[in-house]
Structure formats: C-alpha cells, structure tokens
Design an enzyme around this catalytic site. Structure first.
Site, mmCIF file in Angstrom:
data_model
loop_
_atom_site.group_PDB
_atom_site.id
_atom_site.type_symbol
_atom_site.label_atom_id
_atom_site.label_comp_id
_atom_site.label_asym_id
_atom_site.label_seq_id
_atom_site.Cartn_x
_atom_site.Cartn_y
_atom_site.Cartn_z
ATOM 1 N N ARG A 169 6.123 2.515 21.777
ATOM 2 C CA ARG A 169 4.952 2.118 20.985
ATOM 3 C C ARG A 169 4.266 0.885 21.566
ATOM 4 N NH1 ARG A 169 6.386 3.206 14.683
ATOM 5 N NH2 ARG A 169 6.818 5.422 14.895
ATOM 6 N N ASP A 175 -0.864 -2.307 1.803
ATOM 7 C CA ASP A 175 -0.027 -2.078 2.976
ATOM 8 C C ASP A 175 -0.154 -3.304 3.873
ATOM 9 O OD1 ASP A 175 1.227 0.809 4.151
ATOM 10 O OD2 ASP A 175 0.994 -0.786 5.626
HETATM 11 C C1 LIG Z 1 6.453 5.726 5.646
HETATM 12 S S1 LIG Z 1 5.072 4.907 4.952
HETATM 13 C C2 LIG Z 1 5.188 5.438 3.271
HETATM 14 C C3 LIG Z 1 3.842 5.813 2.710
HETATM 15 C C4 LIG Z 1 3.861 6.314 1.257
HETATM 16 N N1 LIG Z 1 4.390 5.321 0.363
HETATM 17 C C5 LIG Z 1 4.652 7.592 1.156
HETATM 18 O O1 LIG Z 1 5.760 7.596 0.615
HETATM 19 O O2 LIG Z 1 4.161 8.623 1.621
HETATM 20 C C6 LIG Z 1 5.684 3.217 4.868
HETATM 21 C C7 LIG Z 1 4.561 2.185 4.801
HETATM 22 O O3 LIG Z 1 5.126 0.896 4.509
HETATM 23 C C8 LIG Z 1 4.374 -0.068 5.195
HETATM 24 N N2 LIG Z 1 5.172 -1.305 5.337
HETATM 25 C C9 LIG Z 1 6.249 -1.536 6.123
HETATM 26 N N3 LIG Z 1 6.656 -2.794 6.004
HETATM 27 C C10 LIG Z 1 5.830 -3.386 5.101
HETATM 28 C C11 LIG Z 1 5.748 -4.698 4.550
HETATM 29 N N4 LIG Z 1 6.592 -5.668 4.893
HETATM 30 N N5 LIG Z 1 4.769 -4.940 3.655
HETATM 31 C C12 LIG Z 1 3.900 -3.973 3.285
HETATM 32 N N6 LIG Z 1 3.922 -2.720 3.766
HETATM 33 C C13 LIG Z 1 4.882 -2.434 4.674
HETATM 34 C C14 LIG Z 1 4.055 0.583 6.533
HETATM 35 O O4 LIG Z 1 2.939 -0.009 7.166
HETATM 36 C C15 LIG Z 1 3.817 2.033 6.125
HETATM 37 O O5 LIG Z 1 2.448 2.328 5.975
#
Ligand SMILES: C[S@@+](CC[C@H](N)C(=O)[O-])C[C@H]1O[C@@H](n2cnc3c(N)ncnc32)[C@H](O)[C@@H]1O
Length: 285
Positions: A48, A156
């Site tokens: 990445r 996010d």
């Molecule tokens: C796998 S996605 C899940 C999306 C949705 N909640 C779902 O279940 O389909 C995880 C998301 O968490 C966000 N994320 C990861 N670490 C984070 C943090 N410290 N604060 C806020 N968002 C975070 C990532 O950018 C990503 O978009």
C-alpha cells in the site's frame, strides 16, 4: 539465506523496506489510528505504501519516513488513509437494519409526541454505504420524517473515503444488495465518465452529517446517542485500545441505548457497560 535467494528478494523489491522501517511505520500507525499491524501485515504495508513512494518519487522507505516526520502531518494523513481497510457494503449484516426498524424506529414513532429526538452514529462509516443504509431504513419506517428530529452522524478517520461518502455516487455493482424498489426510490441514475452510476437522492443525504473523526481522539459530541453502529472497525484495535474506546463510547449513551458491532467483534473482556441482547447487538446497562 543463500546468496541466490537474497539476490532474488532484492530484485523483486522495488524499494528497500527494512525491519526498522516496518517497526517505525507500525508504531506511527498504532499511535495515530489505534490500528494494530501484526507481522503478517508487513507485505500489505509494503504494497500500500509503495504506491505513495512512487507518487512522491521517493527512492526508499527511509526517505518516506523522513518525509512523514517532517511535513507537519500531511503525509501522516495519507499514510493512515493508505493503511485503513475500508471494505463495506449497503445493508451489510442486514439483520442489524431489521433490528433497528423493529426495536428502535417503530417504538420511537409510537412513543409520546414529546420525544421526537433520535440520534444515530455510524462510527467508521467508510465510503458511506452504512449511514445511507441507516437513512433508507429510517425513511422507510418514518415516512413523515419532517415531523421528527432524526439525525445520523457518520464519521471516519480516512479523509479519502469520507469525501466519497459525502459525494454519494456509486457504481452499479455497489448496489447489488439494494432492492430495485430502493434503488428507484433513493438513487438517481447518472451517466459519468465511468459509465452509469447512482447518486443518493437529497432525501437521504439530508439526514446525515459527515465528519472526520479519529476514534483515538476525544469526542467532540456530547450525546446522548440512542444508537451507535461501530462495525468492523474495532477488529483492527488491540484489547487495551478497545477498552479505552468503549469507556468513552459508553459515556455518550444512556441505559437502554443500543450499540451494533461487526459480526466478528465482541465486548467480552472489553466493556461491562453493555449487555449482549442479540446477534452483535448490545444494550447500554
Ligand atoms: C472495514 S471499514 C467498516 C465500514 C462499516 N462500518 C462497515 O461495517 O461496513 C472500517 C473503517 O474504520 C475506519 N477507521 C479505522 N481506524 C479508525 C480510527 N482510529 N478512527 C476512525 N475511523 C477509523 C477506517 O478508515 C474504515 O473506513
């Protein structure tokens, strides 16, 4: 390692990526996002970030680390955007949306008219499919929405996905879990350079406020939030980080409020502020 194998490895690698580089980058990612990168994620990190090195015309990960340390946080944001996993879908884990309808929205509109306020948070909303699915469920259950004070906060850490969420434009294959009736009602077909795409209608986006928010930082909102979707996000955090996060999340909710986690996530040994009452559905005690 024999010299042939070592030469092969070097030839295959476009950029030098030492143990020290991996350790330093994983420390940074953990500090900034809470995401815990195991040794198995080394190739993922290389793959990445190699894209970032190419885009920046850098020669090595050492140079990249120097840039991250010296440019005032700009590349750190890109680094975190590159590392986050953003996989999502409309109506992912559909039982949660049924639960929301039956146990929150229907009782809410049947409640005394004095209580018209409902706040829902999609924490880790990625490209928006989750908050828009919540909004569709809300509009289907509460047709006279203007008479109610319902808001969805969608947050996010990743500024790239948040931008796409705000735009609300999806390729046709992203809508495969959405019924034809819902597509017709909630999306507008748009011809773009990429082909036929679908844009969410204002009735949906009006319900949602998108904001960048790092779950590792203090929360700007006070609550109470009757429903929180925090799904498929804490899976990347270690237990200690999860514990700290749910102490702060629990402060935003009152007894009886709901929390939805992802299918492989649990509050077991993480928080005693919640009781499990359904399939990855928790109630604030
Ligand atoms: C796998 S996605 C899940 C999306 C949705 N909640 C779902 O279940 O389909 C995880 C998301 O968490 C966000 N994320 C990861 N670490 C984070 C943090 N410290 N604060 C806020 N968002 C975070 C990532 O950018 C990503 O978009």
């Amino acid at each position: 390692m024999d010299s042939t194998a070592s030469t092969t490895t070097l030839r295959l690698r476009e950029f030098l990526f030492s143990d020290e580089d991996f350790e330093a980058l994983r420390r940074l990612v953990k500090e900034h996002t809470g995401i815990n990168l195991s040794d198995q994620k080394r190739e993922l990190v290389y793959g990445r970030l190699a894209r970032r090195l190419r885009a920046l015309n850098l020669k090595s990960f050492r140079e990249y680390r120097e840039l991250v340390a010296s440019d005032g946080g700009c590349e750190l944001a890109n680094l975190c955007n590159a590392i986050t996993t953003n996989l999502t879908a409309f109506f992912r884990e559909p039982h949660h949306f049924d639960y929301l309808r039956q146990h929150v929205l229907e009782p809410f509109i049947a409640s005394p008219p004095a209580n018209r306020r409902l706040r829902i948070w999609s924490a880790g909303c990625s490209t928006g499919e989750e908050p828009y699915s919540i909004a569709m469920t809300v509009l289907e259950t509460i047709p006279d929405i203007a008479r109610w004070d319902v808001r969805i906060l969608a947050t996010d850490l990743d500024s790239d996905v948040l931008e796409r969420a705000r735009r609300g434009l999806y390729a046709a294959d992203r809508l495969r879990n959405v019924s034809a009736a819902r597509v017709e009602k909630f999306f507008r077909p748009v011809q773009t350079a990429g082909g036929l795409e679908y844009e969410v209608r204002p009735a949906l986006s009006r319900l949602i406020t998108f904001k960048q928010l790092n779950l590792m930082h203090p929360f700007p909102m006070k609550g109470p939030l009757q429903v929180i979707f925090c799904r498929n996000t804490i899976i990347y955090f270690d237990k200690e980080t999860q514990r700290d996060l749910f102490v702060r999340i629990a402060r935003l909710q009152r007894p009886g409020d709901l929390l939805f986690l992802g299918h492989s996530e649990t509050l077991f040994r993480v928080s005693e502020a919640y009781t499990l009452i359904g399939r990855t559905v928790y109630e604030r005690c």
